[in-house]
Design a protein around this motif. Structure first.
Motif, PDB file in Angstrom:
ATOM      1  N   CYS A 194       0.841  -1.190   0.000  1.00  0.00           N
ATOM      2  CA  CYS A 194       0.000   0.000   0.000  1.00  0.00           C
ATOM      3  C   CYS A 194       0.889   1.258   0.000  1.00  0.00           C
ATOM      4  CB  CYS A 194      -0.875  -0.069   1.244  1.00  0.00           C
ATOM      5  SG  CYS A 194      -2.090   1.196   1.384  1.00  0.00           S
ATOM      6  N   VAL A 195       1.965   1.233   0.805  1.00  0.00           N
ATOM      7  CA  VAL A 195       2.890   2.367   0.862  1.00  0.00           C
ATOM      8  C   VAL A 195       3.627   2.503  -0.472  1.00  0.00           C
ATOM      9  CG1 VAL A 195       4.942   3.297   2.018  1.00  0.00           C
ATOM     10  CG2 VAL A 195       3.131   2.223   3.362  1.00  0.00           C
TER      11      VAL A 195
ATOM     12  N   GLY B  86       1.377   4.121  -2.721  1.00  0.00           N
ATOM     13  CA  GLY B  86       1.253   5.507  -2.276  1.00  0.00           C
ATOM     14  C   GLY B  86       2.356   6.382  -2.862  1.00  0.00           C
ATOM     15  N   THR B  87       3.594   5.869  -2.869  1.00  0.00           N
ATOM     16  CA  THR B  87       4.705   6.660  -3.432  1.00  0.00           C
ATOM     17  C   THR B  87       4.507   6.849  -4.937  1.00  0.00           C
ATOM     18  OG1 THR B  87       6.071   4.704  -3.765  1.00  0.00           O
ATOM     19  CG2 THR B  87       6.355   5.859  -1.697  1.00  0.00           C
TER      20      THR B  87
ATOM     21  N   CYS C  69      -8.400   3.709  -6.751  1.00  0.00           N
ATOM     22  CA  CYS C  69      -7.593   4.937  -6.741  1.00  0.00           C
ATOM     23  C   CYS C  69      -7.037   5.225  -8.130  1.00  0.00           C
ATOM     24  CB  CYS C  69      -6.460   4.812  -5.725  1.00  0.00           C
ATOM     25  SG  CYS C  69      -7.066   4.590  -4.051  1.00  0.00           S
TER      26      CYS C  69
ATOM     27  N   ALA D 297      -0.465   2.401   7.835  1.00  0.00           N
ATOM     28  CA  ALA D 297      -0.169   2.456   6.409  1.00  0.00           C
ATOM     29  C   ALA D 297      -0.848   3.672   5.771  1.00  0.00           C
ATOM     30  CB  ALA D 297      -0.625   1.170   5.718  1.00  0.00           C
TER      31      ALA D 297
ATOM     32  N   VAL E 278       1.012   6.784   3.890  1.00  0.00           N
ATOM     33  CA  VAL E 278       0.660   7.153   2.518  1.00  0.00           C
ATOM     34  C   VAL E 278       0.262   8.632   2.450  1.00  0.00           C
ATOM     35  CG1 VAL E 278      -1.052   6.812   0.690  1.00  0.00           C
ATOM     36  CG2 VAL E 278       0.038   4.838   1.744  1.00  0.00           C
TER      37      VAL E 278
ATOM     38  N   VAL F 123       3.370  10.750   2.747  1.00  0.00           N
ATOM     39  CA  VAL F 123       4.156  10.678   1.508  1.00  0.00           C
ATOM     40  C   VAL F 123       3.504  11.520   0.423  1.00  0.00           C
ATOM     41  CG1 VAL F 123       4.827   9.144  -0.382  1.00  0.00           C
ATOM     42  CG2 VAL F 123       5.261   8.455   1.966  1.00  0.00           C
ATOM     43  N   VAL F 124       2.187  11.318   0.200  1.00  0.00           N
ATOM     44  CA  VAL F 124       1.521  11.993  -0.919  1.00  0.00           C
ATOM     45  C   VAL F 124       1.477  13.506  -0.685  1.00  0.00           C
ATOM     46  CG1 VAL F 124      -0.661  12.276  -2.148  1.00  0.00           C
ATOM     47  CG2 VAL F 124       0.165   9.981  -1.604  1.00  0.00           C
TER      48      VAL F 124
END
Lengths: 203, 115
Positions: free
Chosen positions: A35-36, A39-40, A192, B90, B94, B97-98
């Motif tokens: 998920c991370v 996200g990046t 998303c 998490a 996120v 980060v975003v």
């Protein structure tokens, strides 16, 4: 408790209980790191979304009807997989294989549509090397596509294993639980993708 | 039947537990409505671009939670507290980060006067 009354080898299952639960929890932790990772990639896309370098914009490139169809296919594959998992819990092998096959075909047509879309764009000179926007787009969407491809291989493996002697053991069921978390997780990432990548680029 | 499996596994892990054909169908139809809503909002052009962005963002967030509840079977069972904690962490990472990335890159662009 109730499970000792239902399962004949209650103590054996107790043994498994302590081994299998951490497996699913560990896989859950992997999904959170995934998920991370996504996200990046979304963050990179958000920054690069207007860096067209004179190339085509999302509005010129994206075909919303195709994306809508891909979304529907992936959503359908999520519930067909859910039905497969329920069939496994009921130990209905024929039904389990049927739903897994349907899920596999839906997943395969999703990947097929994506490959066709990508090759079409590359053939027109709008590949990942055209602009920062397209680099970010291809990186994000193809990472998702690769995950779906891995999911397809995993579905095939689990379907084959269900014919073996290990079928329906707690070990098999926890593998299936991990796969079902993985498959549903990919559908969440796709929500998303179609919202923040496709729909927002077309507005 | 789901009881038999459920007790064999011992706990309400996400991905199993309280699943049924009904809950999958509810999740599917809710998702279908939310997805159709998002596509319609963009394709009909009835709202201003900024309103449309806000609407489809909210629809996406709602749909993510529909999937988490109906497909990943995240629930309020005390046995799965660590799953929820990992999920919340998490999401936090996120978001940092975003939004951190967007903030830094926007600030850089401003200072370099490239926009």
């Amino acid at each position: 408790m109730a499970h000792q009354a239902i399962t004949p080898a209650g103590s054996a299952h107790d043994e498994h209980e302590h081994h299998e639960t951490p497996v699913v929890f560990g896989f859950w932790i992997y999904l959170m790191t995934d998920c991370v990772l996504f996200g990046t990639l979304f963050a990179v896309f958000a920054v690069m979304r207007n860096q067209f370098a004179g190339g085509p914009t999302g509005k010129e490139l994206f075909d919303l009807q195709g994306v809508g169809l891909e979304t529907l296919i992936l959503l359908l594959s999520s519930i067909t997989f859910g039905f497969g998992a329920l069939s496994a819990q009921a130990k209905k092998h024929g039904l389990f294989i049927f739903w897994l096959a349907v899920t596999f075909l839906l997943g395969l047509s999703f990947v097929g549509m994506e490959i066709r879309e990508f090759s079409h764009m590359v053939a027109e000179g709008n590949g990942p090397d055209r602009s920062a926007f397209l680099s970010a787009f291809f990186t994000l969407v193809s990472t998702h596509g690769l995950h779906v491809t891995c999911g397809l291989i995993w579905i095939a493996v689990v379907a084959l294993q269900s014919f073996g002697s290990q079928a329906w053991t707690p070990r098999f069921m926890s593998k299936l639980t991990c796969l079902s978390l993985f498959w549903h997780f990919l559908d969440i990432v796709w929500i998303c993708v179609f919202t923040f990548v496709y729909l927002m680029s077309v507005i | 039947m789901s009881n038999a499996h459920h007790s064999a596994m011992g706990h309400d892990e996400p991905g199993e537990g309280h699943a049924s054909y009904g809950s999958y169908m509810i999740g599917f139809f809710l998702s279908l409505i939310l997805t159709a809503g998002a596509f319609a909002a963009v394709m009909v052009h009835a709202m201003s671009p900024s309103t449309t962005i806000a609407v489809i963002s909210v629809l996406a967030i709602v749909q993510v939670f529909v999937h988490v509840v109906y497909f990943l079977h995240m629930n309020t069972d005390p046995e799965t507290t660590w799953n929820r904690l990992a999920f919340a962490f998490a999401i936090l990472v996120v978001l940092i980060v975003v939004f951190g990335f967007l903030f830094v890159m926007h600030d850089t662009a401003m200072h370099m006067m490239s926009r």
